[in-house]
Design a protein around this motif. Structure first.
Motif, PDB file in Angstrom:
ATOM      1  N   ALA A  72      34.109  46.935  48.047  1.00 49.06           N
ATOM      2  CA  ALA A  72      34.342  48.102  47.207  1.00 49.06           C
ATOM      3  C   ALA A  72      34.416  47.658  45.748  1.00 49.06           C
ATOM      4  O   ALA A  72      34.902  46.562  45.451  1.00 49.06           O
ATOM      5  N   THR A  73      33.926  48.501  44.877  1.00 46.15           N
ATOM      6  CA  THR A  73      33.965  48.235  43.446  1.00 46.15           C
ATOM      7  C   THR A  73      35.264  48.759  42.843  1.00 46.15           C
ATOM      8  O   THR A  73      35.865  49.699  43.358  1.00 46.15           O
ATOM      9  N   VAL A  74      35.702  48.151  41.746  1.00 48.45           N
ATOM     10  CA  VAL A  74      36.986  48.512  41.140  1.00 48.45           C
ATOM     11  C   VAL A  74      36.836  49.446  39.952  1.00 48.45           C
ATOM     12  O   VAL A  74      37.819  49.765  39.286  1.00 48.45           O
ATOM     13  N   GLY A  75      35.610  49.889  39.658  1.00 49.01           N
ATOM     14  CA  GLY A  75      35.386  50.732  38.489  1.00 49.01           C
ATOM     15  C   GLY A  75      34.890  49.902  37.324  1.00 49.01           C
ATOM     16  O   GLY A  75      35.035  48.682  37.295  1.00 49.01           O
ATOM     17  N   ASP A  76      34.267  50.560  36.378  1.00 44.58           N
ATOM     18  CA  ASP A  76      33.794  49.883  35.163  1.00 44.58           C
ATOM     19  C   ASP A  76      34.983  49.708  34.222  1.00 44.58           C
ATOM     20  O   ASP A  76      35.441  50.665  33.584  1.00 44.58           O
ATOM     21  N   GLN A  77      35.477  48.486  34.135  1.00 45.01           N
ATOM     22  CA  GLN A  77      36.695  48.191  33.383  1.00 45.01           C
ATOM     23  C   GLN A  77      36.388  47.334  32.159  1.00 45.01           C
ATOM     24  O   GLN A  77      35.447  46.542  32.171  1.00 45.01           O
ATOM     25  N   PRO A  78      37.185  47.460  31.101  1.00 42.41           N
ATOM     26  CA  PRO A  78      37.032  46.557  29.954  1.00 42.41           C
ATOM     27  C   PRO A  78      37.492  45.155  30.321  1.00 42.41           C
ATOM     28  O   PRO A  78      38.232  44.960  31.286  1.00 42.41           O
ATOM     29  N   LEU A  79      37.050  44.175  29.548  1.00 42.50           N
ATOM     30  CA  LEU A  79      37.408  42.781  29.821  1.00 42.50           C
ATOM     31  C   LEU A  79      38.820  42.520  29.297  1.00 42.50           C
ATOM     32  O   LEU A  79      39.033  41.855  28.287  1.00 42.50           O
ATOM     33  N   GLU A  80      39.796  43.064  30.021  1.00 44.54           N
ATOM     34  CA  GLU A  80      41.200  42.955  29.634  1.00 44.54           C
ATOM     35  C   GLU A  80      42.000  42.613  30.883  1.00 44.54           C
ATOM     36  O   GLU A  80      41.906  43.274  31.917  1.00 44.54           O
ATOM     37  N   ALA A  81      42.776  41.539  30.807  1.00 46.75           N
ATOM     38  CA  ALA A  81      43.386  40.942  31.991  1.00 46.75           C
ATOM     39  C   ALA A  81      44.226  41.926  32.804  1.00 46.75           C
ATOM     40  O   ALA A  81      44.039  42.067  34.019  1.00 46.75           O
ATOM     41  N   ALA A  82      45.157  42.608  32.172  1.00 47.83           N
ATOM     42  CA  ALA A  82      46.059  43.482  32.914  1.00 47.83           C
ATOM     43  C   ALA A  82      45.319  44.649  33.550  1.00 47.83           C
ATOM     44  O   ALA A  82      45.610  45.045  34.690  1.00 47.83           O
ATOM     45  N   THR A  83      44.333  45.189  32.845  1.00 53.60           N
ATOM     46  CA  THR A  83      43.567  46.330  33.360  1.00 53.60           C
ATOM     47  C   THR A  83      42.746  45.938  34.569  1.00 53.60           C
ATOM     48  O   THR A  83      42.736  46.634  35.600  1.00 53.60           O
ATOM     49  N   ILE A  84      42.047  44.820  34.474  1.00 51.10           N
ATOM     50  CA  ILE A  84      41.214  44.374  35.590  1.00 51.10           C
ATOM     51  C   ILE A  84      42.076  43.982  36.789  1.00 51.10           C
ATOM     52  O   ILE A  84      41.762  44.316  37.932  1.00 51.10           O
ATOM     53  N   LEU A  85      43.175  43.300  36.540  1.00 48.11           N
ATOM     54  CA  LEU A  85      44.053  42.910  37.643  1.00 48.11           C
ATOM     55  C   LEU A  85      44.592  44.137  38.367  1.00 48.11           C
ATOM     56  O   LEU A  85      44.613  44.183  39.604  1.00 48.11           O
ATOM     57  N   ALA A  86      45.025  45.143  37.622  1.00 51.06           N
ATOM     58  CA  ALA A  86      45.573  46.349  38.249  1.00 51.06           C
ATOM     59  C   ALA A  86      44.519  47.047  39.101  1.00 51.06           C
ATOM     60  O   ALA A  86      44.803  47.491  40.223  1.00 51.06           O
ATOM     61  N   ALA A  87      43.293  47.139  38.589  1.00 51.20           N
ATOM     62  CA  ALA A  87      42.221  47.801  39.332  1.00 51.20           C
ATOM     63  C   ALA A  87      41.850  47.007  40.575  1.00 51.20           C
ATOM     64  O   ALA A  87      41.628  47.580  41.658  1.00 51.20           O
ATOM     65  N   ALA A  88      41.798  45.686  40.463  1.00 47.99           N
ATOM     66  CA  ALA A  88      41.447  44.842  41.603  1.00 47.99           C
ATOM     67  C   ALA A  88      42.534  44.890  42.671  1.00 47.99           C
ATOM     68  O   ALA A  88      42.247  44.968  43.876  1.00 47.99           O
TER      69      ALA A  88
END
Length: 246
Positions: A72-88
């Motif tokens: 499953a994909t996590v969405g198109d996220q900006p390259l920002e650590a907290a945002t990507i970690l939360a989505a993943a």
């Protein structure tokens, strides 16, 4: 629950079929897709499905005996650590065993930009199988591949971000794709190629021997946001089956 992904024969790429709902998932299961990839095509290249839909898909997949890989994909996220970690982590918590994360890397300084994001993802990479997605139309720095392996990523794919700007082969020459597949395999990672692939792309890309080729638009009735067409899915599946090389 530990889930092991069965690789296709080394000389034949498997079929990754992206689906948008349970009805399409049933079509992909029936067609024998090797990985069923859950995403929302209307929300971009890596548009994410709602948690409730992901959990329902995981339940259906388990009820079927886990006959395929499931991502499953996590969405198109900006390259920002907290945002990507939360989505993943949100995606992993639904039970999906393969979590695909897009990395919109800058043309210069990709390694430095990646460092804090990969540091944040290391603990999650020890718990679930993370798949990095790089975008061919954003001129990715393929020298970053060892960084993903070192951070514990299970695999890496090439895709395209702008689906209206041409497919994978319009952005990267075969020589660079050969390097990508070879370097990723040498690092011990699962490899995949995707990005508006068509039936005629299968022969040249299968010859590179990635583990998987990913499809969405080529499987649909009238474009990637329309429904899955069993006949088109069957043609892609049969073409892939015929691409066994020495």
């Amino acid at each position: 629950m530990t889930v092991h992904v069965t690789l296709p024969p080394a000389a034949r790429p498997g079929l990754l079929a992206s689906v948008a709902d349970l009805a399409e998932m049933e079509v992909a299961l029936g067609a024998g897709a090797d990985i069923i990839d859950l995403k929302n095509p209307a929300e971009g290249a890596l548009g994410a499905l709602a948690d409730t839909k992901l959990r329902a898909a995981v339940a259906r997949w388990r009820a079927a005996g886990c006959p395929t890989g499931l991502s499953a994909t996590v969405g198109d996220q900006p390259l920002e650590a907290a945002t990507i970690l939360a989505a993943a982590r949100r995606t992993a918590d639904t039970g999906v065993p393969l979590v695909k994360i897009g990395f919109p890397l800058p043309a210069k300084g990709a390694g430095a930009a990646l460092a804090p994001v990969l540091d944040a993802l290391r603990p999650l990479a020890r718990e679930t199988r993370l798949i990095a997605v790089l975008f061919a139309d954003q001129h990715p720095d393929l020298a970053t591949l060892p960084l993903f392996a070192e951070a514990g990523f299970h695999g890496v794919m090439l895709d395209t971000a702008d689906k209206a700007a041409g497919g994978l082969l319009a952005h990267l020459q075969v020589e660079r794709l050969i390097g990508f597949v070879g370097e990723a395999k040498a690092a011990g990672m699962l490899t995949g190629l995707a990005g508006s692939l068509k039936l005629e792309d299968i022969a040249p890309l299968a010859a590179l021997q990635p583990h998987y080729l990913g499809f969405r638009g080529a499987l649909c009735v009238t474009g990637r946001t329309s429904g899955l067409d069993p006949a088109r899915l069957g043609r892609v599946r049969e073409e892939l089956k015929g691409r066994v090389t020495a």
